[in-house]
Structure formats: C-alpha cells, structure tokens
Design a protein around this motif. Structure first.
Motif, PDB file in Angstrom:
ATOM      1  N   GLN A 113      41.022  45.114  26.271  1.00 47.72           N
ATOM      2  CA  GLN A 113      41.058  46.261  27.163  1.00 47.72           C
ATOM      3  C   GLN A 113      41.821  45.933  28.442  1.00 47.72           C
ATOM      4  O   GLN A 113      42.663  46.715  28.901  1.00 47.72           O
ATOM      5  N   MET A 114      41.524  44.784  29.031  1.00 48.00           N
ATOM      6  CA  MET A 114      42.175  44.407  30.290  1.00 48.00           C
ATOM      7  C   MET A 114      43.670  44.180  30.097  1.00 48.00           C
ATOM      8  O   MET A 114      44.478  44.603  30.926  1.00 48.00           O
ATOM      9  N   VAL A 115      44.050  43.525  29.013  1.00 47.36           N
ATOM     10  CA  VAL A 115      45.475  43.309  28.735  1.00 47.36           C
ATOM     11  C   VAL A 115      46.178  44.648  28.557  1.00 47.36           C
ATOM     12  O   VAL A 115      47.259  44.872  29.116  1.00 47.36           O
ATOM     13  N   ILE A 175      39.617  46.777  36.584  1.00 46.77           N
ATOM     14  CA  ILE A 175      40.956  46.181  36.596  1.00 46.77           C
ATOM     15  C   ILE A 175      42.060  47.206  36.878  1.00 46.77           C
ATOM     16  O   ILE A 175      43.053  46.883  37.500  1.00 46.77           O
ATOM     17  N   LYS A 176      41.873  48.467  36.475  1.00 42.73           N
ATOM     18  CA  LYS A 176      42.900  49.471  36.787  1.00 42.73           C
ATOM     19  C   LYS A 176      43.051  49.622  38.295  1.00 42.73           C
ATOM     20  O   LYS A 176      44.155  49.624  38.821  1.00 42.73           O
ATOM     21  N   THR A 177      41.936  49.713  38.998  1.00 47.04           N
ATOM     22  CA  THR A 177      41.988  49.811  40.455  1.00 47.04           C
ATOM     23  C   THR A 177      42.611  48.560  41.058  1.00 47.04           C
ATOM     24  O   THR A 177      43.416  48.638  41.990  1.00 47.04           O
ATOM     25  N   LEU A 178      42.275  47.397  40.494  1.00 50.26           N
ATOM     26  CA  LEU A 178      42.817  46.148  41.014  1.00 50.26           C
ATOM     27  C   LEU A 178      44.319  46.014  40.776  1.00 50.26           C
ATOM     28  O   LEU A 178      45.005  45.332  41.532  1.00 50.26           O
ATOM     29  N   THR A 179      44.851  46.678  39.730  1.00 54.18           N
ATOM     30  CA  THR A 179      46.302  46.621  39.503  1.00 54.18           C
ATOM     31  C   THR A 179      47.068  47.314  40.624  1.00 54.18           C
ATOM     32  O   THR A 179      48.269  47.096  40.773  1.00 54.18           O
ATOM     33  N   GLY A 194      37.051  35.708  34.572  1.00 59.69           N
ATOM     34  CA  GLY A 194      35.996  34.756  34.235  1.00 59.69           C
ATOM     35  C   GLY A 194      35.200  35.206  33.025  1.00 59.69           C
ATOM     36  O   GLY A 194      35.703  35.281  31.916  1.00 59.69           O
ATOM     37  N   GLY A 195      33.941  35.566  33.255  1.00 60.56           N
ATOM     38  CA  GLY A 195      33.018  35.900  32.183  1.00 60.56           C
ATOM     39  C   GLY A 195      33.480  37.022  31.275  1.00 60.56           C
ATOM     40  O   GLY A 195      33.183  37.019  30.078  1.00 60.56           O
ATOM     41  N   ALA A 196      34.205  37.994  31.815  1.00 64.10           N
ATOM     42  CA  ALA A 196      34.677  39.118  30.990  1.00 64.10           C
ATOM     43  C   ALA A 196      35.639  38.661  29.903  1.00 64.10           C
ATOM     44  O   ALA A 196      35.814  39.340  28.894  1.00 64.10           O
ATOM     45  N   SER A 227      35.255  38.903  40.023  1.00 63.65           N
ATOM     46  CA  SER A 227      34.602  39.938  39.207  1.00 63.65           C
ATOM     47  C   SER A 227      35.601  40.903  38.561  1.00 63.65           C
ATOM     48  O   SER A 227      35.477  42.119  38.655  1.00 63.65           O
ATOM     49  N   VAL A 228      36.605  40.363  37.917  1.00 61.52           N
ATOM     50  CA  VAL A 228      37.590  41.182  37.202  1.00 61.52           C
ATOM     51  C   VAL A 228      37.003  41.548  35.842  1.00 61.52           C
ATOM     52  O   VAL A 228      36.546  40.688  35.101  1.00 61.52           O
ATOM     53  N   ASN A 229      37.004  42.848  35.527  1.00 62.51           N
ATOM     54  CA  ASN A 229      36.472  43.311  34.252  1.00 62.51           C
ATOM     55  C   ASN A 229      37.157  44.611  33.850  1.00 62.51           C
ATOM     56  O   ASN A 229      37.932  45.173  34.639  1.00 62.51           O
ATOM     57  N   PRO A 230      36.904  45.111  32.637  1.00 58.82           N
ATOM     58  CA  PRO A 230      37.570  46.343  32.194  1.00 58.82           C
ATOM     59  C   PRO A 230      37.266  47.554  33.070  1.00 58.82           C
ATOM     60  O   PRO A 230      38.073  48.484  33.142  1.00 58.82           O
TER      61      PRO A 230
END
Length: 69
Positions: A60-62, A35-39, A49-51, A29-32
């Motif tokens: 945004q994620m990049v 993703i900041k928290t996940l970094t 995936g879907g995002a 479930s990686v999404n915009p």
C-alpha cells in the motif's frame, strides 16, 4: 505513535539542511494511513518501521508513494 504535522516536519527538514548538505529521510510512525499526507512534505524518503512487517501495508505504501511522487 504521534506524527507531527507537515509544517513541523518541513521546519526541521529545512533547519537540518541549513546546517549540513544532506538528504532528509522521515521515519516517525510511517504507515498506510498517513503516508499520503507525508508525501506532501519536503522530504527525500521514508524510513518505515513496524508497518513494513506486513507485506500488505508495504505494498500500500509503495503504491501510494509511486502515485503521489
């Protein structure tokens, strides 16, 4: 659609790396929005995936990963 906390992600990451010498790519479930928290996790990358189907979300994620890497 639920994302585990950074503590849980890091715990699994370190457990897997103790077993085998490998890279750890997180893909849950990686999404915009998260993703900041996940970094902040000790991971080597993300499997989006879907995002990734929406180019605005992908951009945004990049941008977030580039800024916080």
């Amino acid at each position: 659609g639920l994302t585990p906390g950074n503590k849980e992600i890091n715990m699994i990451n370190h457990w897997v790396k103790e077993l085998i010498d490998t890279k750890f790519i997180y893909g849950g479930s990686v999404n915009p929005d998260n993703i900041k928290t996940l970094t902040e996790c000790d991971v080597d990358g993300f499997l989006v995936g879907g995002a990734s189907l929406d180019h605005n979300s992908t951009n945004q994620m990049v941008n977030i990963c580039t800024h916080y890497s």
